[in-house]
Design a protein around this motif. Structure first.
Motif, PDB file in Angstrom:
ATOM      1  N   TYR A 212      26.461  17.968  56.440  1.00 27.76           N
ATOM      2  CA  TYR A 212      26.076  19.087  57.317  1.00 27.76           C
ATOM      3  C   TYR A 212      24.638  18.923  57.819  1.00 27.76           C
ATOM      4  O   TYR A 212      24.370  19.032  59.021  1.00 27.76           O
ATOM      5  N   VAL A 213      23.704  18.662  56.881  1.00 34.98           N
ATOM      6  CA  VAL A 213      22.289  18.549  57.258  1.00 34.98           C
ATOM      7  C   VAL A 213      22.086  17.386  58.222  1.00 34.98           C
ATOM      8  O   VAL A 213      21.374  17.511  59.237  1.00 34.98           O
ATOM      9  N   LYS A 214      22.711  16.233  57.922  1.00 37.96           N
ATOM     10  CA  LYS A 214      22.571  15.068  58.804  1.00 37.96           C
ATOM     11  C   LYS A 214      23.116  15.376  60.194  1.00 37.96           C
ATOM     12  O   LYS A 214      22.500  15.013  61.204  1.00 37.96           O
ATOM     13  N   ALA A 215      24.262  16.058  60.246  1.00 31.98           N
ATOM     14  CA  ALA A 215      24.847  16.405  61.539  1.00 31.98           C
ATOM     15  C   ALA A 215      23.932  17.325  62.335  1.00 31.98           C
ATOM     16  O   ALA A 215      23.751  17.135  63.548  1.00 31.98           O
ATOM     17  N   GLY A 221      18.337  16.758  67.524  1.00 31.15           N
ATOM     18  CA  GLY A 221      17.627  15.673  68.205  1.00 31.15           C
ATOM     19  C   GLY A 221      18.231  15.347  69.552  1.00 31.15           C
ATOM     20  O   GLY A 221      17.509  15.149  70.547  1.00 31.15           O
ATOM     21  N   MET A 222      19.573  15.294  69.620  1.00 35.64           N
ATOM     22  CA  MET A 222      20.248  15.008  70.890  1.00 35.64           C
ATOM     23  C   MET A 222      19.999  16.102  71.918  1.00 35.64           C
ATOM     24  O   MET A 222      19.709  15.822  73.094  1.00 35.64           O
ATOM     25  N   ALA A 251      19.853  25.598  67.245  1.00 36.01           N
ATOM     26  CA  ALA A 251      20.224  25.494  65.829  1.00 36.01           C
ATOM     27  C   ALA A 251      20.437  26.866  65.195  1.00 36.01           C
ATOM     28  O   ALA A 251      21.107  26.970  64.167  1.00 36.01           O
ATOM     29  N   LEU A 252      19.876  27.908  65.804  1.00 38.33           N
ATOM     30  CA  LEU A 252      19.995  29.249  65.237  1.00 38.33           C
ATOM     31  C   LEU A 252      21.330  29.866  65.638  1.00 38.33           C
ATOM     32  O   LEU A 252      21.712  29.818  66.812  1.00 38.33           O
ATOM     33  N   PRO A 253      22.065  30.436  64.665  1.00 35.25           N
ATOM     34  CA  PRO A 253      23.342  31.047  65.008  1.00 35.25           C
ATOM     35  C   PRO A 253      23.162  32.266  65.902  1.00 35.25           C
ATOM     36  O   PRO A 253      22.158  32.957  65.824  1.00 35.25           O
ATOM     37  N   ARG A 297      33.016  16.016  65.002  1.00 33.23           N
ATOM     38  CA  ARG A 297      33.253  14.609  64.717  1.00 33.23           C
ATOM     39  C   ARG A 297      32.193  14.034  63.785  1.00 33.23           C
ATOM     40  O   ARG A 297      32.478  13.105  63.026  1.00 33.23           O
ATOM     41  N   LEU A 298      30.989  14.577  63.852  1.00 33.04           N
ATOM     42  CA  LEU A 298      29.952  14.150  62.905  1.00 33.04           C
ATOM     43  C   LEU A 298      30.214  14.727  61.521  1.00 33.04           C
ATOM     44  O   LEU A 298      30.038  14.049  60.509  1.00 33.04           O
ATOM     45  N   VAL A 299      30.623  15.986  61.488  1.00 36.17           N
ATOM     46  CA  VAL A 299      30.862  16.643  60.202  1.00 36.17           C
ATOM     47  C   VAL A 299      32.196  16.209  59.621  1.00 36.17           C
ATOM     48  O   VAL A 299      32.322  15.887  58.449  1.00 36.17           O
TER      49      VAL A 299
END
Length: 355
Positions: A212-215, A221-222, A251-253, A297-299
């Protein structure tokens, strides 16, 4: 029935105890151990290059550890430092041109009021005066509350900058020391009685929470990159600063890029800047595509929990930890989940064997 009720109560007590322990750890202990956790991750990344260079050159591991940690810092610090420098310069420029952009806002508001008069029949002067009165109230409130608050925070900011510098030095020194004796430290940890539990919890955490954190880091960043490039094409003089802020908002919901680009698009349509409106619309579509289609797809299936649980954990994290709760909330949730399943399952197994 009674046995099942007792089992449920026991499970709830386990979850409550683990939750309290994780909260205390995240709230009060994380700030103490975070430099050493970062140092461990740096050592984990560089351990194979250090071992290889030590083997082919016969130079001590400590020398190669210092060299590679220094190179790692340069590789990370140069782009990050450039973004911070560029963003800071744009923030200073934005403040220094205060009168210019207030005139632009006033001009934009006047033209928008005229367009509203054409559409609704309400006099533009009445709408414009109503808006100016509201803006004056906001400016007065800012002068009375925000400015004194910022002045009082200046000393705190300097103290935090000094603290950050000290923690950075400690992190880098710890990374060098861990790299120098990585094999010995790893062997010592593997011999401990608690290593099995730690390996299981840590492995599952890295699979779920790490995914999750990496995604999130990749997606932020993208989106920041897309927004900065798009704003540069639009000729925005504050492209880096605004692009970074939009990426953080995404990033904030419940916020996302739509809260920025959609009003911006509408304003540009009112001003008659069709090309800018189209560009902001395209940026919004690209950012939405990244968030909605690339994130799954990342997660993938690495989380092992329902997406609703992740959203709830983010919201709870924001309420408990503040802005960093976007990351700490899900990490806390995954940690509670894995500790519960590891230790509670371990305790249930002997009871099952006895029955």
């Amino acid at each position: 029935m009674i046995a099942k009720t007792n089992q449920t109560m026991k499970s709830m007590l386990y979850i409550l105890g683990i939750t309290i322990a994780v909260y205390i750890g995240m709230r009060f202990l994380l700030a103490i151990v975070i430099p050493f956790l970062i140092a461990y991750f740096i050592a984990l990344i560089l351990r194979k290059p250090v071992a290889y260079l030590n083997k082919i050159t016969r130079l001590p591991r400590g020398i190669w550890s210092m060299i590679l940690v220094a190179l790692f810092v340069v590789v990370i610090a140069v782009p990050v430092g450039f973004l911070i420098y560029k963003g800071g310069c744009e923030a200073i420029a934005l403040i220094s041109h205060y009168e210019e952009w207030t005139d632009q806002i006033s001009s934009l508001w006047g033209s928008s009021c005229k367009r509203l008069e054409e559409l609704s029949g309400i006099e533009a002067a009445s709408i414009e005066q109503f808006g100016r009165d509201g803006a004056m109230r906001m400016v007065t409130q800012a002068q009375e509350e925000v400015v004194p608050f910022l002045m009082s925070c200046s000393v705190t900011s300097l103290q935090q900058a000094a603290s950050f510098l000290g923690k950075t030095v400690i992190t880098l020194v710890a990374a060098v020391l861990i790299l120098s004796d990585y094999e010995k430290l790893a062997h010592w940890i593997r011999q401990r009685s608690w290593y099995g539990y730690l390996e299981q919890v840590w492995g599952n955490m890295c699979r779920a929470g790490g995914t999750y954190v990496k995604a999130q880091i990749i997606i932020i960043g993208m989106i920041c990159t897309v927004c900065i490039l798009g704003l540069v094409v639009a000729g925005n003089p504050y492209a880096v600063l605004v692009g970074l802020l939009i990426g953080i908002c995404d990033a904030l919901p419940f916020i996302g890029t739509g809260c920025i680009f959609v009003p911006w698009l509408i304003i540009e349509l009112f001003r008659g800047n069709i090309m800018h409106a189209v560009l902001y619309g395209v940026l919004f579509i690209i950012c939405t595509f990244i968030r909605e289609f690339i994130e799954p797809r990342l997660v993938g299936k690495g989380l092992g929990v329902h997406p609703l649980a992740v959203i709830i954990s983010i919201y709870a994290g924001l309420k408990i930890y503040g802005s960093v709760g976007v990351l700490l909330g899900p990490v806390s949730f995954f940690l509670i989940w894995e500790i519960y399943h590891t230790f509670y399952k371990e305790e249930k197994e002997p009871e099952t064997d006895r029955s």
